[in-house]
Design a protein around this motif. Structure first.
Motif, PDB file in Angstrom:
ATOM      1  N   GLN A 199       0.829  -1.200   0.000  1.00 36.56           N
ATOM      2  CA  GLN A 199       0.000   0.000   0.000  1.00 36.56           C
ATOM      3  C   GLN A 199       0.870   1.260   0.000  1.00 36.56           C
ATOM      4  O   GLN A 199       2.029   1.242   0.441  1.00 36.56           O
ATOM      5  CB  GLN A 199      -0.910   0.002   1.238  1.00 36.56           C
ATOM      6  N   PRO A 200       0.343   2.375  -0.489  1.00 36.97           N
ATOM      7  CA  PRO A 200       1.090   3.635  -0.436  1.00 36.97           C
ATOM      8  C   PRO A 200       1.524   3.973   0.988  1.00 36.97           C
ATOM      9  O   PRO A 200       0.823   3.663   1.952  1.00 36.97           O
ATOM     10  CB  PRO A 200       0.082   4.662  -0.962  1.00 36.97           C
ATOM     11  N   VAL A 201       2.677   4.612   1.096  1.00 37.45           N
ATOM     12  CA  VAL A 201       3.236   4.967   2.400  1.00 37.45           C
ATOM     13  C   VAL A 201       3.117   6.475   2.598  1.00 37.45           C
ATOM     14  O   VAL A 201       3.573   7.262   1.763  1.00 37.45           O
ATOM     15  CB  VAL A 201       4.711   4.540   2.497  1.00 37.45           C
ATOM     16  N   ALA A 202       2.506   6.874   3.690  1.00 37.08           N
ATOM     17  CA  ALA A 202       2.401   8.294   4.040  1.00 37.08           C
ATOM     18  C   ALA A 202       3.565   8.674   4.956  1.00 37.08           C
ATOM     19  O   ALA A 202       3.961   7.895   5.829  1.00 37.08           O
ATOM     20  CB  ALA A 202       1.075   8.577   4.731  1.00 37.08           C
ATOM     21  N   TYR A 203       4.102   9.860   4.764  1.00 36.41           N
ATOM     22  CA  TYR A 203       5.211  10.323   5.602  1.00 36.41           C
ATOM     23  C   TYR A 203       5.188  11.843   5.677  1.00 36.41           C
ATOM     24  O   TYR A 203       4.581  12.524   4.843  1.00 36.41           O
ATOM     25  CB  TYR A 203       6.556   9.845   5.046  1.00 36.41           C
ATOM     26  N   GLU A 204       5.855  12.361   6.690  1.00 31.38           N
ATOM     27  CA  GLU A 204       5.925  13.807   6.906  1.00 31.38           C
ATOM     28  C   GLU A 204       7.146  14.120   7.746  1.00 31.38           C
ATOM     29  O   GLU A 204       7.529  13.349   8.640  1.00 31.38           O
ATOM     30  CB  GLU A 204       4.665  14.306   7.605  1.00 31.38           C
ATOM     31  N   GLY A 205       7.770  15.239   7.465  1.00 36.10           N
ATOM     32  CA  GLY A 205       8.913  15.661   8.260  1.00 36.10           C
ATOM     33  C   GLY A 205       9.342  17.059   7.890  1.00 36.10           C
ATOM     34  O   GLY A 205       8.780  17.685   6.994  1.00 36.10           O
ATOM     35  N   GLU A 206      10.369  17.545   8.579  1.00 37.23           N
ATOM     36  CA  GLU A 206      10.880  18.890   8.338  1.00 37.23           C
ATOM     37  C   GLU A 206      12.222  18.807   7.647  1.00 37.23           C
ATOM     38  O   GLU A 206      13.098  18.026   8.051  1.00 37.23           O
ATOM     39  CB  GLU A 206      11.006  19.650   9.656  1.00 37.23           C
ATOM     40  N   SER A 207      12.398  19.610   6.616  1.00 37.40           N
ATOM     41  CA  SER A 207      13.652  19.600   5.865  1.00 37.40           C
ATOM     42  C   SER A 207      14.713  20.433   6.564  1.00 37.40           C
ATOM     43  O   SER A 207      14.449  21.134   7.543  1.00 37.40           O
ATOM     44  CB  SER A 207      13.416  20.145   4.452  1.00 37.40           C
ATOM     45  N   GLU A 208      15.939  20.391   6.016  1.00 42.95           N
ATOM     46  CA  GLU A 208      17.039  21.159   6.585  1.00 42.95           C
ATOM     47  C   GLU A 208      16.799  22.652   6.498  1.00 42.95           C
ATOM     48  O   GLU A 208      17.374  23.424   7.257  1.00 42.95           O
ATOM     49  CB  GLU A 208      18.372  20.777   5.917  1.00 42.95           C
ATOM     50  N   SER A 209      15.936  23.067   5.584  1.00 46.43           N
ATOM     51  CA  SER A 209      15.607  24.494   5.458  1.00 46.43           C
ATOM     52  C   SER A 209      14.421  24.901   6.327  1.00 46.43           C
ATOM     53  O   SER A 209      14.017  26.067   6.320  1.00 46.43           O
ATOM     54  CB  SER A 209      15.312  24.836   4.000  1.00 46.43           C
ATOM     55  N   GLY A 210      13.846  23.956   7.069  1.00 41.07           N
ATOM     56  CA  GLY A 210      12.740  24.247   7.968  1.00 41.07           C
ATOM     57  C   GLY A 210      11.370  24.080   7.351  1.00 41.07           C
ATOM     58  O   GLY A 210      10.353  24.341   8.014  1.00 41.07           O
TER      59      GLY A 210
END
Length: 204
Positions: free
Chosen positions: A62-73
C-alpha cells in the motif's frame, strides 16, 4: 522485466564497503551491474554493493504516508508528491558510502528533473547545519527530511530499509507505493533503469 519479485540480500562488511568506496572514487562504472538488471539476471548483488528488489505493480504494498521537516525548515509530506515519482535516499553525512554516491544521485536527479521525478533525502542522523554543509560540498539541490529526532519516515519504510541498510534508495511510484529499492550504494545506471520502468508504467 519478469513478474516475480527479485530479492537479493547480503550483509555489508566494513571491508566490502571499503572496496566499494575505493572503486567508486576511482570512477569505476558498474556497467555490468546495469546490464544484469536490464537482462533480468538472477544475481542482483555485485561487489559488496548491497542488494536490490523490484516490485511489479501487482506486487507492491500500500502507499506509504510520511511527513517531516527539511534542513531548510520546510514541512515535507507525501502529499506534496501526489501523482509523481519520488526517489528517496536514506543517508547521513559521516557515512562513507553516502558520500561516494552523493554526486551520482544529484546527476540522476538532474537527468530526470523535467520528467515528474522528485528526489528526496531522509537524513537519519544529522541536524540542519551538517546536512546543509554536505549539500554544499557535494552540490546536492534536492531537500532532505531530518529524521533523527522522530525516526518517523524511517519507521514508515522499515519493511524496505532495515536499520543497518544506510545508504538505501527507494523508487516510489505515482501512487506512493515502493516500486524498487537499492540497499547500499546506488549505481546510477541501475537507478536510472528503475526510474524509467516506473515512468513507462504511467505512459502505458
Amino acid at each position: 522485466m519478469t513478474n516475480r519479485i527479485r530479492r537479493h540480500r547480503r550483509g555489508l562488511t566494513a571491508v566490502a564497503l571499503a572496496v566499494v568506496a575505493t572503486l567508486a572514487l576511482a570512477g569505476c562504472a558498474n556497467d555490468s551491474f546495469a546490464e544484469q538488471y536490464a537482462a533480468d539476471a538472477e544475481q542482483g548483488y555485485v561487489a559488496g554493493d548491497g542488494s536490490w528488489e523490484v516490485f511489479t505493480p501487482g506486487e507492491r504494498a500500500q502507499p506509504v504516508a510520511y511527513e517531516g521537516e527539511s534542513e531548510s525548515g520546510d514541512t515535507v509530506t507525501s502529499a506534496d508528491y501526489a501523482g509523481e515519482v519520488v526517489v528517496m535516499n536514506f543517508w547521513y553525512a559521516a557515512c562513507p558510502p553516502c558520500r561516494v554516491e552523493a554526486k551520482d544521485l544529484e546527476q540522476v536527479n538532474q537527468d530526470f528533473a523535467d520528467q515528474g521525478v522528485n528526489f528526496l533525502g531522509v537524513n537519519v542522523y544529522d541536524q540542519a547545519p551538517t546536512a546543509e554543509s554536505f549539500n554544499k560540498e557535494f552540490g546536492i539541490t534536492y531537500p532532505s527530511i531530518l529524521d533523527v529526532e522522530s525516526a518517523s519516515v524511517r519507521l514508515a519504510f522499515s519493511d524496505n530499509v532495515p536499520p543497518q541498510a544506510i545508504p538505501s534508495t527507494l523508487v516510489i511510484d505515482q501512487n506512493g507505493s515502493v516500486a524498487a529499492v537499492i540497499r547500499g550504494v546506488a549505481d546510477p545506471s541501475v537507478l536510472t533503469e528503475m526510474i524509467n520502468t516506473v515512468l513507462e508504467e504511467q505512459a502505458a
